[in-house]
Design a protein around this motif. Sequence first.
Motif, PDB file in Angstrom:
ATOM      1  N   GLU A 140       6.280  -3.830   8.104  1.00 31.12           N
ATOM      2  CA  GLU A 140       4.879  -3.893   8.531  1.00 31.12           C
ATOM      3  C   GLU A 140       4.153  -4.742   7.502  1.00 31.12           C
ATOM      4  OE1 GLU A 140       0.869  -1.190   9.249  1.00 31.12           O
ATOM      5  OE2 GLU A 140       2.762  -0.175   8.860  1.00 31.12           O
ATOM      6  N   LYS A 141       3.476  -5.779   7.983  1.00 30.83           N
ATOM      7  CA  LYS A 141       2.799  -6.710   7.079  1.00 30.83           C
ATOM      8  C   LYS A 141       1.558  -6.047   6.489  1.00 30.83           C
ATOM      9  CE  LYS A 141       2.077 -10.819   5.279  1.00 30.83           C
ATOM     10  NZ  LYS A 141       2.932 -11.219   4.175  1.00 30.83           N
ATOM     11  N   CYS A 142       1.402  -6.173   5.167  1.00 32.21           N
ATOM     12  CA  CYS A 142       0.229  -5.599   4.504  1.00 32.21           C
ATOM     13  C   CYS A 142      -0.715  -6.737   4.125  1.00 32.21           C
ATOM     14  CB  CYS A 142       0.678  -4.844   3.263  1.00 32.21           C
ATOM     15  SG  CYS A 142      -0.684  -4.315   2.235  1.00 32.21           S
ATOM     16  N   TYR A 143      -1.965  -6.663   4.566  1.00 33.18           N
ATOM     17  CA  TYR A 143      -2.929  -7.708   4.219  1.00 33.18           C
ATOM     18  C   TYR A 143      -3.908  -7.230   3.145  1.00 33.18           C
ATOM     19  CZ  TYR A 143      -1.163 -10.270   8.240  1.00 33.18           C
ATOM     20  OH  TYR A 143      -0.346 -10.957   9.113  1.00 33.18           O
ATOM     21  N   ASP A 144      -3.640  -6.045   2.578  1.00 33.60           N
ATOM     22  CA  ASP A 144      -4.554  -5.455   1.598  1.00 33.60           C
ATOM     23  C   ASP A 144      -4.243  -6.000   0.206  1.00 33.60           C
ATOM     24  OD1 ASP A 144      -6.003  -3.947  -0.120  1.00 33.60           O
ATOM     25  OD2 ASP A 144      -5.454  -1.995   0.720  1.00 33.60           O
ATOM     26  N   LYS A 145      -5.127  -6.872  -0.298  1.00 31.71           N
ATOM     27  CA  LYS A 145      -4.892  -7.560  -1.582  1.00 31.71           C
ATOM     28  C   LYS A 145      -4.841  -6.589  -2.784  1.00 31.71           C
ATOM     29  CE  LYS A 145      -4.983 -12.133  -0.620  1.00 31.71           C
ATOM     30  NZ  LYS A 145      -5.319 -12.259   0.749  1.00 31.71           N
ATOM     31  N   THR A 146      -5.337  -5.347  -2.579  1.00 27.12           N
ATOM     32  CA  THR A 146      -5.339  -4.417  -3.733  1.00 27.12           C
ATOM     33  C   THR A 146      -3.938  -3.843  -3.963  1.00 27.12           C
ATOM     34  OG1 THR A 146      -5.871  -2.520  -2.334  1.00 27.12           O
ATOM     35  CG2 THR A 146      -7.733  -3.732  -3.302  1.00 27.12           C
TER      36      THR A 146
END
Length: 822
Positions: free
Chosen positions: A534-540
């Motif tokens: 699952e692609k994570c787009y959360d930069k943190t």
Amino acid sequence: MEEEEEAIGFLDKVLEDEDVFVLEECDLGTPTSPDSGSPFLVAVKVEAGKGLEMRKLVLSGFLASEEIYINQLEALLLPMKPLKATATTSQPVLTIQQIETIFYKIQDIYEIHKEFYDSLCPKVQQWDSQVTLGHLFQKLASQLGVYKAFVDNYKVALETAEKCSQSNSQFQKISEELKVKAPKDSKESHTSVTMEALLYKPIDRVTRSTLVLHDLLKHTPVDHPDYPLLQDALRISQNFLSSINEDIDPRRTAVTTPKGETRQLVKDGFLVEMAESSRKLRHVFLFTDVLLCAKLKKTSVGKHQQYDCKWYIPLADLVFPSPEESEPSPQVHPFPDHELEDMKMKISALKSEIQKERASKGQSRAIERLKKKMFENEFLLLLNSPTIPFRIHNRNGKSYLFLLSSDYERSEWREAIQKLQKKDLQAFVLSSVELQVLTGSCFKLRTVHNIPVTSNKDDDEAPGLYGFLHVIVHSAKGFKQSANLYCTLEVDSFGYFVSKAKTRVFRDTTEPQWNEEFEIELEGSQSLRILCYEKCYDKTKVNKDNNEIVDKIMGKGQIQLDPQTVQTKNWHMDVIEMNGIKVEFSMKFTSRDMSLKRTPSKKQTGVFGVKISVVTKRERSKVPYIVRQCVEEVEKRGIEEIGIYRISGVATDIQALKAVFDANNKDVLVMLSDMDINAIAGTLKLYFRELPEPLLTDRLYPAFMEGIALSDPAAKENCMMHLLRTLPDPNLITFLFLLEHLKRVAEKEPINKMSLHNLATVFGPTLLRPSEVESKGHLTSASDIWSHDVMAQVQVLLYYLQHPPISFAELKRNTLYFSTDV
């Protein structure tokens, strides 16, 4: 400290029968330590014409380096006369005694080499295939006694020069900047070198001369009058070298560990732990309620081997820190790619040697010795190749960091631990006796006994597949909720899994339909892994261990690549089930024998499968338009892409781009700007692979293989530049254009993870494949293709990638360029 003792003890055992290992056919230019066993003295059948041409290249390279050496000796002698003149005055710079110590035997060495150079030079300049010069080398070797005297005095000479520099500013000034005359072809008139550097040159020179003799013998027919003379000169030089050889740094290694169990052993394996900022090989045991990290204990001969517990964590206390929580790791320095490839090359070469010994019913002692060396290299490969961080934490305090070779492996360990943690677990402390009993049981219980390297497999096991695997990832089902999903494909090479392809991200769906085809190169591969993320787009959510955003693994699966199933011309459809998710895919396989076939295009109007000279003439260009456009696009938006040129592009995208370039369609630029960058990189690779003959040509292929095997740097430089000069102009200009592009890609290695060595591995076999005739003539099996030819092809491209910029105009000035690094 105990770790080091163990390491040395292990190495003593591994290296007790150590001798120099030389493969006459696949010596890829790594100078072999000259040993008195004289493995170099092997009669090699040389095709008369080709061998004599190589002899000339070796000799002219050596002659150029000899000229530099004489200039260096001259520069060293220059201050000697004025220093001697002042020694008898009232204000001497140095005493006669000091002068004689520092410049001891330099004059004699200079005269020997001047005479040798003056005799050799006309023979090489007026070359004739019947020329004999073995007597010159034999005479040079017979005068090595002078070098013995020089070497014995060398340390004292350096110390005296150092003391004199400290006490006399005049001498210090002289010794810091001696002017060495540049060779005749050079633009500079001279270079400045320190006295200390020049005093080392004679020691370096004997090794150089020995390498040249080795190269010359390799390219001299056995029935040539020079052959016995060169053999004699090499024997003298090697005996001399082994008598003065300084102690080589003892190779350092650590000892390997096995596996165990108690309560119930659930999983065990070799993992590399970062401890005290260095890599340690551990055997990790996962029991039903505890994770135990052990190493193999040193035992006296005849005693039963035991494990030593380094640490343990009850599973009730074990937690996985989330990436953003974990403290930054100690700096993990990745091991240089070229050194890892070197280890693989040695393992391959040793494996071939073991097979030859077995085939010829060789001595079991010799086979055992080769196996020990293979084990040593496998061990180093195991220790130094993993780079993926896997951190575990004891909630009562300490964190531990392992390095793994793939995301798949990390996920397996994490899942196995989390599954056990679902049970009702109690925290506990083991008493020293309980810990001893538990650790003692590990040796009997272990399930993984061997280091996981391909060549460790039993001889009757399948050797793995070599060639191209075509995989279509169709779709996946079984997701509970919508997500942004993609898959990666990994295959194994030398026991380690490498990510080879990645589908696009299918947005916000429970049933992704990728339908993407990839072509993956296999090198002795036995398994294919598919991982679904699952692609994570959360930069943190950045992992502090490797500064990358962590995508979540939704499922993973592995299938064996069974040659019978895969090697059919038809697609074979399959499903991998992973954690309730089913991924549908198809695959088919093309063997390397088939992939070596280059089929020229029937239409001469396109660019794929058409001679490069035809395309450039038609386009009135120096470099084909397709090469320029793909390179420009990669440099514009793909130069920071992780795995650029290694990760496969989608096959349908590549075919679409191929059709547009072949049709000379005006939409090509629009299409390029919209296309996935890995597909553009794949199109460029496909263009070179489909040329009717490789870019570096069929005709020159054997010469490139011989040139890269030369040991002497000057001879190698001379030969490799001569070969470039021999290429047709369109091939040469395109090659130099590609070379500069690949160097620019490698400059971004910290971001794109593509080193010069990685790029050479991708492009070498494409630019330098042997012709079908060539490959059928001397390759006996798929694994030979990998271990001999492919490694040499990679080395050729790497040589040019590591070389200072090469200009077409300078090459074509037709002067012989020589290396000044002597």
